[in-house]
Scaffold this motif. Sequence first.
Motif, PDB file in Angstrom:
ATOM      1  N   HIS A  32       0.848  -1.195   0.000  1.00  0.00           N
ATOM      2  CA  HIS A  32       0.000   0.000   0.000  1.00  0.00           C
ATOM      3  C   HIS A  32       0.882   1.243   0.000  1.00  0.00           C
ATOM      4  N   THR A  33       0.478   2.226  -0.752  1.00  0.00           N
ATOM      5  CA  THR A  33       1.101   3.549  -0.661  1.00  0.00           C
ATOM      6  C   THR A  33       0.094   4.464   0.027  1.00  0.00           C
ATOM      7  N   ILE A  34       0.549   5.101   1.106  1.00  0.00           N
ATOM      8  CA  ILE A  34      -0.326   5.943   1.923  1.00  0.00           C
ATOM      9  C   ILE A  34       0.098   7.395   1.731  1.00  0.00           C
ATOM     10  N   ARG A  35      -0.824   8.222   1.263  1.00  0.00           N
ATOM     11  CA  ARG A  35      -0.515   9.649   1.062  1.00  0.00           C
ATOM     12  C   ARG A  35      -1.032  10.441   2.247  1.00  0.00           C
ATOM     13  N   LEU A  90      -7.863  11.022  -0.165  1.00  0.00           N
ATOM     14  CA  LEU A  90      -6.578  11.189   0.536  1.00  0.00           C
ATOM     15  C   LEU A  90      -6.590  10.179   1.681  1.00  0.00           C
ATOM     16  N   ASP A  91      -5.398   9.610   1.993  1.00  0.00           N
ATOM     17  CA  ASP A  91      -5.339   8.558   3.013  1.00  0.00           C
ATOM     18  C   ASP A  91      -5.189   9.102   4.426  1.00  0.00           C
ATOM     19  N   MET A  92      -4.340  10.115   4.590  1.00  0.00           N
ATOM     20  CA  MET A  92      -4.080  10.601   5.952  1.00  0.00           C
ATOM     21  C   MET A  92      -3.928  12.113   5.982  1.00  0.00           C
ATOM     22  N   THR A  93      -4.292  12.701   7.131  1.00  0.00           N
ATOM     23  CA  THR A  93      -3.983  14.109   7.371  1.00  0.00           C
ATOM     24  C   THR A  93      -3.754  14.315   8.863  1.00  0.00           C
ATOM     25  N   TYR A  94      -3.346  15.535   9.218  1.00  0.00           N
ATOM     26  CA  TYR A  94      -2.797  15.758  10.563  1.00  0.00           C
ATOM     27  C   TYR A  94      -3.164  17.171  11.023  1.00  0.00           C
ATOM     28  N   PRO A  95      -4.480  17.465  11.101  1.00  0.00           N
ATOM     29  CA  PRO A  95      -4.906  18.839  11.386  1.00  0.00           C
ATOM     30  C   PRO A  95      -4.823  19.222  12.865  1.00  0.00           C
ATOM     31  N   SER A  96      -4.971  20.490  13.138  1.00  0.00           N
ATOM     32  CA  SER A  96      -5.205  20.957  14.498  1.00  0.00           C
ATOM     33  C   SER A  96      -6.596  20.489  14.920  1.00  0.00           C
ATOM     34  N   SER A  97      -6.733  20.156  16.201  1.00  0.00           N
ATOM     35  CA  SER A  97      -8.035  19.701  16.703  1.00  0.00           C
ATOM     36  C   SER A  97      -9.114  20.760  16.443  1.00  0.00           C
TER      37      SER A  97
END
Length: 344
Positions: A32-35, A90-97
């Motif tokens: 798997h490639t995770i973006r 999109l597979d992943m993100t990392y936002p502010s709560s």
Amino acid sequence: AILSLGIAQAQSPELSAPPAIDGEVVGDHGSHTIRMGFGLSEGSPQYLSSRYFADILEQRSEGRLTVQVFPNSQLGDDVQMMEMLQTGTLDMTYPSSSAATSYVSELAVFDLPFLLPSREAAIEVLQSEAAQSMLDAFEGSGIKALTFSENGYRQLSNSARPVASPEDVAGLDVRGLTVRTMENPVHLAIWEALGANPTPMAFGELFSAMEQGVVDGQENPWSTILTSNFQEVQDYGSETRHVYTPFVMMMSERTWDRLHPDYQALVQEAARQSAAYEIQISAEYDDWAREQLEERGMQITRLDDAQIAAFQEAVQPVYEEWAPEIGEELIAEIQQIAASVADD
Ligand code: TK8
């Protein structure tokens, strides 16, 4: 061991190296490639710890799980990327709560001003059962929330004047500061209470908005101010520490469901390990960033207890307005966890 990374090589923070990667290699369950996309830049603790996350997955899957990291809002802003997770583009993100309160309203507790008195208290809260239930509450939204980590204490910067009091924000003889806020109603209320003209805007648009004078200022941790080069357009900083913001590392439920349970377990473990590393280097980076900003010409105003108290008093209406919405019980629970650390 010391890892030297960051903006200019000659002026890089000395950050702890990531812990050695150990644990078993998982069996072959396909490739798997995770973006993964997020807002901050290559030098940031968020980026460095995401690289570590990628390394853990890659090593422990013998290269079958690869993570491509897209920093700098290049795939969208926090809100857009969460929507991309829901649709599976999109597979992943990392936002502010703060950007995710429309999914899990309890997250807004972190937007309350002056709630978490110390980093130690904040980290204890992030590791609590109350925090885990917030992550669990994403279930069914199309988003699998993996872990909290640290964005950090937010500080005000602006291009107009030194700020040491709410009156400096509101401007008695001059106009109030126009301050960019995150797209979050509690933040809007905070800056309204302080007499500013709050302007919600995506993080990716912020630098040019400040450069063009659309807004006078913004608020973010010192590390973000430095890694985003805001000092080029902001002459003044104030150590307000008015809100402690977590990050939430998250995956599309569609991607999650496609992964073999062994891969899911590995992703969850790597997320926790990289978050622990992020929290560690975030503190190291933030202290260094404040010094660097001063060296690069930002005039930073430190506030004493009485000055902080004046800000605290000015934002009391935010509690009156928002505590019933967010939940008095939840707020009390978080305050209790925080207080248990202060008492240690
Ligand atoms: C980056 C944002 C940023 C946040 C903001 O995507 O928007 O000001 O603090 O870190 O999540």
